[in-house]
Motif scaffolding. Sequence first.
Motif, PDB file in Angstrom:
ATOM      1  N   GLN A 147      -7.991 -40.800 -19.345  1.00 29.43           N
ATOM      2  CA  GLN A 147      -6.861 -40.383 -18.412  1.00 29.43           C
ATOM      3  C   GLN A 147      -7.712 -39.929 -17.078  1.00 29.43           C
ATOM      4  OE1 GLN A 147      -3.499 -41.263 -17.952  1.00 29.43           O
ATOM      5  NE2 GLN A 147      -2.686 -39.560 -16.997  1.00 29.43           N
ATOM      6  N   GLN A 148      -8.488 -39.132 -17.411  1.00 24.39           N
ATOM      7  CA  GLN A 148      -9.336 -38.276 -16.129  1.00 24.39           C
ATOM      8  C   GLN A 148      -9.884 -39.201 -15.329  1.00 24.39           C
ATOM      9  OE1 GLN A 148     -11.682 -35.201 -17.633  1.00 24.39           O
ATOM     10  NE2 GLN A 148     -10.085 -33.886 -17.304  1.00 24.39           N
ATOM     11  N   LEU A 149     -10.534 -40.206 -15.920  1.00 23.54           N
ATOM     12  CA  LEU A 149     -11.435 -41.246 -15.265  1.00 23.54           C
ATOM     13  C   LEU A 149     -10.518 -42.137 -14.565  1.00 23.54           C
ATOM     14  CD1 LEU A 149     -14.251 -42.107 -17.852  1.00 23.54           C
ATOM     15  CD2 LEU A 149     -14.271 -40.483 -16.059  1.00 23.54           C
ATOM     16  N   LEU A 150      -9.279 -42.684 -15.158  1.00 17.96           N
ATOM     17  CA  LEU A 150      -8.582 -43.328 -14.420  1.00 17.96           C
ATOM     18  C   LEU A 150      -7.880 -42.594 -13.126  1.00 17.96           C
ATOM     19  CD1 LEU A 150      -6.578 -46.099 -14.820  1.00 17.96           C
ATOM     20  CD2 LEU A 150      -4.949 -44.443 -15.761  1.00 17.96           C
ATOM     21  N   LEU A 151      -7.767 -41.439 -13.393  1.00 13.56           N
ATOM     22  CA  LEU A 151      -7.313 -40.607 -12.058  1.00 13.56           C
ATOM     23  C   LEU A 151      -8.176 -40.708 -10.939  1.00 13.56           C
ATOM     24  CD1 LEU A 151      -4.963 -38.063 -13.563  1.00 13.56           C
ATOM     25  CD2 LEU A 151      -4.316 -40.334 -12.664  1.00 13.56           C
ATOM     26  N   GLU A 152      -9.399 -41.056 -11.353  1.00  9.32           N
ATOM     27  CA  GLU A 152     -10.454 -41.141 -10.331  1.00  9.32           C
ATOM     28  C   GLU A 152     -10.209 -42.249  -9.191  1.00  9.32           C
ATOM     29  OE1 GLU A 152     -12.274 -38.631  -9.596  1.00  9.32           O
ATOM     30  OE2 GLU A 152     -12.536 -37.456 -11.517  1.00  9.32           O
ATOM     31  N   MET A 153      -9.475 -43.083  -9.692  1.00  9.44           N
ATOM     32  CA  MET A 153      -9.039 -44.514  -8.688  1.00  9.44           C
ATOM     33  C   MET A 153      -7.732 -44.314  -8.405  1.00  9.44           C
ATOM     34  SD  MET A 153     -10.947 -47.363 -11.003  1.00  9.44           S
ATOM     35  CE  MET A 153     -10.674 -46.765 -12.950  1.00  9.44           C
ATOM     36  N   GLY A 154      -7.833 -44.573  -6.990  1.00  2.95           N
ATOM     37  CA  GLY A 154      -6.065 -44.691  -6.494  1.00  2.95           C
ATOM     38  C   GLY A 154      -6.098 -46.142  -6.169  1.00  2.95           C
ATOM     39  N   MET A 155      -4.853 -46.476  -6.150  1.00  2.00           N
ATOM     40  CA  MET A 155      -4.750 -48.019  -5.797  1.00  2.00           C
ATOM     41  C   MET A 155      -3.517 -48.108  -4.831  1.00  2.00           C
ATOM     42  SD  MET A 155      -4.826 -51.248  -8.177  1.00  2.00           S
ATOM     43  CE  MET A 155      -4.953 -52.859  -7.633  1.00  2.00           C
ATOM     44  N   CYS A 156      -3.655 -49.105  -4.152  1.00  2.00           N
ATOM     45  CA  CYS A 156      -2.560 -49.655  -2.962  1.00  2.00           C
ATOM     46  C   CYS A 156      -2.572 -51.297  -3.305  1.00  2.00           C
ATOM     47  CB  CYS A 156      -3.198 -49.498  -1.509  1.00  2.00           C
ATOM     48  SG  CYS A 156      -3.117 -47.748  -1.219  1.00  2.00           S
ATOM     49  N   PHE A 157      -1.395 -51.564  -3.248  1.00  2.00           N
ATOM     50  CA  PHE A 157      -0.960 -52.895  -3.597  1.00  2.00           C
ATOM     51  C   PHE A 157      -0.545 -53.842  -2.511  1.00  2.00           C
ATOM     52  CE2 PHE A 157      -0.042 -50.003  -7.135  1.00  2.00           C
ATOM     53  CZ  PHE A 157      -0.377 -50.817  -8.372  1.00  2.00           C
ATOM     54  N   GLN A 158      -0.565 -54.976  -2.696  1.00  2.00           N
ATOM     55  CA  GLN A 158      -0.031 -55.829  -1.496  1.00  2.00           C
ATOM     56  C   GLN A 158       1.407 -55.533  -1.174  1.00  2.00           C
ATOM     57  OE1 GLN A 158      -0.768 -59.912  -2.695  1.00  2.00           O
ATOM     58  NE2 GLN A 158       0.139 -60.706  -0.617  1.00  2.00           N
ATOM     59  N   ARG A 159       2.319 -55.296  -2.427  1.00  2.00           N
ATOM     60  CA  ARG A 159       3.597 -55.148  -1.867  1.00  2.00           C
ATOM     61  C   ARG A 159       4.101 -53.793  -2.030  1.00  2.00           C
ATOM     62  NH1 ARG A 159       6.134 -58.993   0.079  1.00  2.00           N
ATOM     63  NH2 ARG A 159       7.687 -57.342   0.020  1.00  2.00           N
ATOM     64  N   ILE A 198      13.791 -54.946 -12.843  1.00  2.00           N
ATOM     65  CA  ILE A 198      13.078 -53.815 -11.943  1.00  2.00           C
ATOM     66  C   ILE A 198      11.591 -54.775 -11.862  1.00  2.00           C
ATOM     67  CG2 ILE A 198      12.064 -51.658 -11.550  1.00  2.00           C
ATOM     68  CD1 ILE A 198      15.028 -51.500 -11.481  1.00  2.00           C
ATOM     69  N   GLU A 199      11.198 -54.648 -10.528  1.00  2.00           N
ATOM     70  CA  GLU A 199      10.032 -55.493 -10.335  1.00  2.00           C
ATOM     71  C   GLU A 199       8.817 -55.040 -11.063  1.00  2.00           C
ATOM     72  OE1 GLU A 199      11.298 -53.890  -7.271  1.00  2.00           O
ATOM     73  OE2 GLU A 199      12.944 -55.018  -8.051  1.00  2.00           O
ATOM     74  N   LYS A 200       7.973 -55.923 -11.527  1.00  2.00           N
ATOM     75  CA  LYS A 200       6.849 -55.390 -12.432  1.00  2.00           C
ATOM     76  C   LYS A 200       5.826 -54.333 -11.431  1.00  2.00           C
ATOM     77  CE  LYS A 200       3.168 -57.808 -14.917  1.00  2.00           C
ATOM     78  NZ  LYS A 200       2.432 -58.864 -14.456  1.00  2.00           N
ATOM     79  N   GLY A 201       5.813 -54.600 -10.215  1.00  4.99           N
ATOM     80  CA  GLY A 201       5.126 -53.825  -9.363  1.00  4.99           C
ATOM     81  C   GLY A 201       5.429 -52.199  -9.410  1.00  4.99           C
ATOM     82  N   GLN A 202       6.571 -51.690  -9.963  1.00  4.63           N
ATOM     83  CA  GLN A 202       6.893 -50.568 -10.181  1.00  4.63           C
ATOM     84  C   GLN A 202       6.222 -49.840 -11.501  1.00  4.63           C
ATOM     85  OE1 GLN A 202       9.240 -48.273  -8.221  1.00  4.63           O
ATOM     86  NE2 GLN A 202       8.932 -50.049  -6.713  1.00  4.63           N
ATOM     87  N   HIS A 203       6.217 -50.881 -12.469  1.00  7.64           N
ATOM     88  CA  HIS A 203       5.557 -50.394 -13.610  1.00  7.64           C
ATOM     89  C   HIS A 203       3.839 -50.179 -13.249  1.00  7.64           C
ATOM     90  CE1 HIS A 203       8.349 -51.038 -16.813  1.00  7.64           C
ATOM     91  NE2 HIS A 203       8.965 -51.912 -15.995  1.00  7.64           N
TER      92      HIS A 203
END
Lengths: 258, 347
Positions: free
Chosen positions: A89-101, B244-249
């Motif tokens: 979990q700690q390692l996962l939190l080292e990554m932030g993500m931005c999505f297309q939508r 609810i859109e998958k993107g929320q998950h």
Amino acid sequence: MDNYEYILETEHVSKNFGNLVVLKDINLKVKKGEVICIIGPSGAGKSTYLRSLNQLEKISSGKIFIKGDLFLHREKDRTVERIDKKTQQQLLLEMGMCFQRFNLFPHKTVLENICLAPVQVKHEDKETVKKEAMELLKKVGLAEKADEFPNRLSGGQQQRVAIARALAMKPEIMLFDEPTSALDPELVGDVLQVMKDLANEGMTMLVVTHEMGFAKEVADRVLFMADGIIAEEGSPDKIFNNPENPRTQSFLKSILNV
Amino acid sequence: MKSFLKGLIDIKNWKKRTKTTWVIVLIIIAACIVLSFLKPSEADMKSMASKEMQEMIKADEGSSRKRVTITYNSLIIVNYCSFSTSGAKEITERYVGFVGRAFQADKGFGKFAGQMVNYTYRMLGCGENILHGAKLTLFLTTASTLIGVILGTLLALGKISKNKILSKACSAYIFFFRGTPLMIQLFVIYYTLPAVFGYAWRDLFNAADNQAVYKGAFIAALIAYGLNSGAYCAEIVRAAIQSIEKGQHEAAKALGLSYSQTMRLIIIPQSVRRMVPPICNEFIMMLKDASLVFAISLMDITTISKNIMTSEISYIVFLPALVIYLIITAFFTWIFNAIEKKFSLYE
């Protein structure tokens, strides 16, 4: 914790859906502060690769290391080395993500969107988080929108909020999955500017993008992906001006001619 | 007509319409308050009887056997009083009190109005305990829908969970309760289970309580309706969650939120708005299904109207029953609309 050479490392990462191979033996080593742009035709596996880094997609086999620590090791669609949940979990939190939508939470205000994870996941003090969130909003130029609901914002503003939301978790690596593809052309600039600022501050970034201008200007390294492999990689100058692989050449030709 | 339809769609005008609605409601309430003060008192109504009747009432006072039955009902703005004798000479006198006057109501419209007041009063269950009339219907429907929503949410989360045993168990539950008639479920819970396990629903209450049988039946009905509603709500909740859109998950997962946090903080709050219209529908279905409790002798609107029909051979009794059901339905539709509007702020 800082005794690592590469902040992110993937070894032999592969993924297939049945017989369909999506990713084939991808090896990548990313140094701290590097900005990597991943380009390539659609269906090449760019997004899948990025999403498999933070486990939104399950890889079939391969190893992922974050800050030198093993984050995930799977073979034949099975996790072979169990990693302590907390460490993972700690390692996962080292990554932030931005999505297309963008995927902002529509029932929460901008400020609540940003404060949610630090309070719920890291159990940080609410007031401190709020202050930090306001600073992040200032940084992305949206301080006055703190109490708006996301649907009142333009696409570009929403994406900037999404960046602030990811940054609120203080990640060391930022993953961008086509952050500007869903935006109207005139809104792209603001988002790219925020990303440039971030890169200049020394954030490690992996960006899947179709913005060749951004890749040329900001990237330290450009990966060209096709058919699930990294077909070519190198400095932006090399990839854009002297591509060696014929696939890269034809891809760039088709893109730049549009 | 066109402008009316436009007004329904146009939200800005809608706000004006709500204001108008509120003004009308307030005027009606104010009118009711004024009229309730103007209506004749109980004593006034009881002194309306004819001379012959008065004499009989006086004669009754001394003896233990009463010849005259006096019925007095009060319904906010109207009241109703009837005197009837039994025995050799059967006389009935009816009076309706309204705006400071008492009207004789033995024939024609007066009789009709008097009966309406009387039946409505009895069906609402005024002045009696909760296991009576409209109160029973309301309480049963509200409580069982509440149970249903909570149970349904758990069942829905169970059904979409990755645990196969849990998922199958929840599916089986939903299949069973949606696949059998509610009335049979009610019978099984009220008659069969006690017979098999050797208990009685009235045992839940003190034997000295003369309402114990009804209270027991009510508990059985509440369980049956709650379990049944749970199955229907589960499908509603599941559909809403999965819409609810998958993107929320994904966004929640990328931020490190756990599955339960994602459900609790992100997915369920968003799906609430989508659940409200079908849950409203379910509530109204429940309200109407609640009339089935006549099968286990609970005194709800339907049972009372049926009883009045058989004992007084009056067929107009079903009209006030319809009106009461409609008013309750309208009231709840309005409430659910308001809830829906509150949750739609961000969409």
